[in-house]
Write an enzyme that holds these catalytic residues in place. Sequence first.
Site, short mmCIF file in Angstrom:
data_model
loop_
_atom_site.label_atom_id
_atom_site.label_comp_id
_atom_site.label_asym_id
_atom_site.label_seq_id
_atom_site.Cartn_x
_atom_site.Cartn_y
_atom_site.Cartn_z
N HIS A 102 0.92 -1.19 -0.22
CA HIS A 102 0.06 0.14 -0.34
C HIS A 102 0.98 1.24 -0.03
CE1 HIS A 102 -3.19 -3.00 0.74
NE2 HIS A 102 -4.22 -2.16 -0.23
N ASP A 136 -4.56 -8.48 -4.11
CA ASP A 136 -4.47 -9.26 -3.40
C ASP A 136 -4.47 -10.92 -4.24
OD1 ASP A 136 -4.32 -8.26 -0.40
OD2 ASP A 136 -5.34 -7.24 -1.18
N GLU A 179 -10.89 -11.31 -4.78
CA GLU A 179 -9.36 -10.74 -5.21
C GLU A 179 -8.59 -12.23 -4.14
OE1 GLU A 179 -8.78 -6.98 -2.51
OE2 GLU A 179 -10.11 -7.62 -1.61
N CYS A 226 -9.63 -3.25 -9.91
CA CYS A 226 -9.74 -2.22 -9.29
C CYS A 226 -7.86 -2.40 -8.93
CB CYS A 226 -10.46 -1.65 -7.96
SG CYS A 226 -10.93 -3.02 -7.53
C1 PEP Z 1 -6.65 -5.18 -4.93
O1 PEP Z 1 -5.80 -5.78 -3.84
O2 PEP Z 1 -5.95 -5.56 -5.82
C2 PEP Z 1 -7.29 -3.81 -4.21
C3 PEP Z 1 -7.51 -2.44 -5.77
O3 PEP Z 1 -7.51 -3.83 -3.03
P1 PEP Z 1 -5.97 -3.49 -2.47
O4 PEP Z 1 -4.92 -3.23 -3.09
O5 PEP Z 1 -6.71 -2.22 -1.28
O6 PEP Z 1 -6.17 -4.86 -0.87
MG MG Z 2 -7.05 -5.91 -1.99
#
Ligand code: PEP
Ligand code: MG
Length: 581
Positions: free
Chosen positions: A200, A465, A441, A512
Amino acid sequence: MSFTMHGLGVSGGIAIGHAHLVTLASLEVDHYSIPVEFVAKEIKRFDRAVKLVRAELDELEVGLKTAHKLDTHSGDIAAFVTIHRMLLEDPAISVEPRAMIERENCNAEWALKLRVDELLAQFADVQDEYLRERKTDVRQVAERIVSALTGQGGAVPEKLRERAEDTILVAHDLSPADVILFKDHQVAAFITDLGGRTSHTAILARSLGIPALVALHTARELVREDELVIVDGTQGVVIVAPEETVLAEYRLKQHQWKLEKQKLGRLKAATTTTLDGVKVELHANIELPSDLDAVRQSGATGVGLFRSEFLFMNRRDLPDEDEQFEAYKAVAEGLKAMPVVIRTLDIGADKSLDPALATGGHSALGLRAIRYCLAEPQLFNTQLRAILRASRYGDVRILIPMLASSVEIRQALLAIDMAKEQLKVEGKKFNDNILVGGMIEVPAAAIALPMFLAKLDFLSIGTNDLIQYTLAIDRTDDTVAHLYDPLHPAVLHLIASVIEQANLAKVPVAVCGEMAGDVVLTRLLLGFGLRDFSMHPANLLLVKQRVLMTSVSQIAELVAAIMRSCDPEQTRELLDQLNAL
Ligand code: PEP
Ligand code: MG
């Protein structure tokens, strides 16, 4: 002497600036004796450090109180600063170490440490939770004085006041909570010793639109404060104390990069349609309501992922229903009639709440996201009520992260129904037909997709994920970062199959995760049948440019060849061919 370091470029572009070493100061200090004739001078040194910290906190307090009028986030930090300011005036911290220096003939850092250790020991027996929490504050104030004594940098935000645009932050590691604080200080770039491509921390760097490199291993050790540094986030290279010729070359490259960015800006208003007329939606990922400006500048047609957990970070309490409602409403109204997909709290793994609050585990396989929310029904209910109430003010949708089983889907939907019932009884208005989607995910969800298709209004594939869990690669661990492979056949098959099944069932599906914002993968995803991408606003125009230059009918053959390939080198070659069409 000039030297070069290689790491993982997690956010592209070139920055040239001066290093600022981010020190998470500690109370691990040296102990040495001070000759009697220098004791008075040492006491003065201590007094000066306290004075400096006092001035820093005062300035920070004023700045944050002003900022609070603009965003609620700063208000919470301001409350911290006020507590720190009060603690600084406690004689145990700012006065008694002076006597200790005199009595023990020791250095100021050591005197402070001894006094503060005594103080911290007293907290062990304190029953009251609030008072116990103040232990961390005492330590932080003492660390701040140590920083002032040693002349090193302190915590992230307050050291970035001046010349932020010329500052390259150099840290051993930065948490997502640290990086979110940079949003108010446009630094030029950051580099860290640890970290993975889709941690993140890296995602936030991309959202800031600044170059960033992680996994440099020894940057914090080798780079010196104020040294001139070039960061090439695209090539994953850092050049410290560059030669004149190298510097000139990079200034030119940086100029070209900025021109490219400006050129892309002209695509903002264009509708996103392929050469053969296929319409594509490009949405934005955001972390805070204040990201809306970037969304507007990118020309996104909505928010495909609002990572709501960032409202819960960098604070000692949980945002209550009204505070959350205001944040969600601000985004909904700010987007006018465009959709906003609010993802419910995805806490756990590398995103944690303040340790003083009960929180999910730090394991990616632990009590994270929907698992945490179902284990904390009150907290989940508060958030759902806030989202529902905000749903009157725009096209608000709910997205549930990390679903893996039908029980979780059922429980999450029940929780939403319950929140709706409560609001009805209270006479509070909301959109009863709000769309509810699920993130795909976890590999189990991708494989058992029909149960998701049957119960949810839309899907959003979280590739970050999905890759982590499919390949068993911790996305934050740089030692296995080279194995984190979006092009792994298992990953590609899961993504292609989810998109195909969803399209067949006529259930809207988006991606996403970071793959959606990676222009190298745009044509591949289009070839899978994806028509809805959600990414950080900083990447959006580049992806748009690629879509505008693509003919869906032309790419099918190469996409099929990539899906048949089991050899990573061949896959790369085919992908290059696809992007060269
Ligand atoms: C993902 O896992 O691709 C996602 C968009 O969520 P995050 O990156 O916040 O886990
Ligand atoms: Mg995620």
